[in-house]
Design an enzyme around this catalytic site. Sequence first.
Site, short mmCIF file in Angstrom:
data_model
loop_
_atom_site.label_atom_id
_atom_site.label_comp_id
_atom_site.label_asym_id
_atom_site.label_seq_id
_atom_site.Cartn_x
_atom_site.Cartn_y
_atom_site.Cartn_z
N CYS A 10 74.41 36.34 -14.92
CA CYS A 10 74.37 36.48 -16.06
C CYS A 10 74.57 35.34 -16.47
O CYS A 10 74.42 34.73 -15.42
CB CYS A 10 75.54 37.44 -16.99
SG CYS A 10 77.20 37.65 -16.55
N ARG A 16 79.08 41.32 -18.12
CA ARG A 16 78.01 41.52 -17.41
C ARG A 16 77.58 42.08 -16.14
O ARG A 16 77.35 42.51 -15.20
CB ARG A 16 76.96 41.18 -18.52
CG ARG A 16 76.76 41.87 -19.99
CD ARG A 16 75.82 40.57 -20.33
NE ARG A 16 75.61 39.59 -20.45
CZ ARG A 16 74.97 38.67 -21.23
NH1 ARG A 16 73.30 39.27 -21.27
NH2 ARG A 16 74.88 36.92 -21.17
N ASP A 115 75.61 40.43 -24.41
CA ASP A 115 76.96 38.78 -24.38
C ASP A 115 77.32 39.89 -24.87
O ASP A 115 77.42 39.38 -26.29
CB ASP A 115 76.06 37.82 -24.16
CG ASP A 115 77.51 37.27 -23.20
OD1 ASP A 115 78.69 37.95 -23.36
OD2 ASP A 115 77.73 35.96 -22.71
#
Length: 143
Positions: A10, A16, A115
């Site tokens: 990520c 994440r 995000d």
Amino acid sequence: MAFDNILVVCVGNICRSPMAAAMLAKRYPQKHIDSAGVSALVGYPADAKAIEVMATDDTNIDSHIAKQISEDLVRQADLILTMSISQTKWIEDRWPHCRGKTFRIGHWIGKDIEDPYGLPTSVFEVAKSHIIDSLEQWNEKII
């Protein structure tokens, strides 16, 4: 082809990718699962909200330490899973040899994982849910 070494990517490597890597590690304890960020907050722990939402499934990511993606990490990986098309493109542009083994985690359902950094816990829960949905589609391919 066996995917024995999986890298999850990520941006900051604190939300994440540690969540997804922990889910994969739980599901595939015999495989090497790692995570990194394209612009990692190197040395930082997982975000407190990511830790919180993962704990609801008895998944502990307390010991996670963020790291930057590197040539070594991508070379070792059999499969690289990103959170967005732009991250996949960034990796493939930087390391052309990663084409064909780098995919958006939501590839099979046509979804980017948004995000949640800096947003309410509910947004982390949505990201977690989207990661779970995305990983379900990878089951037959990762085995």
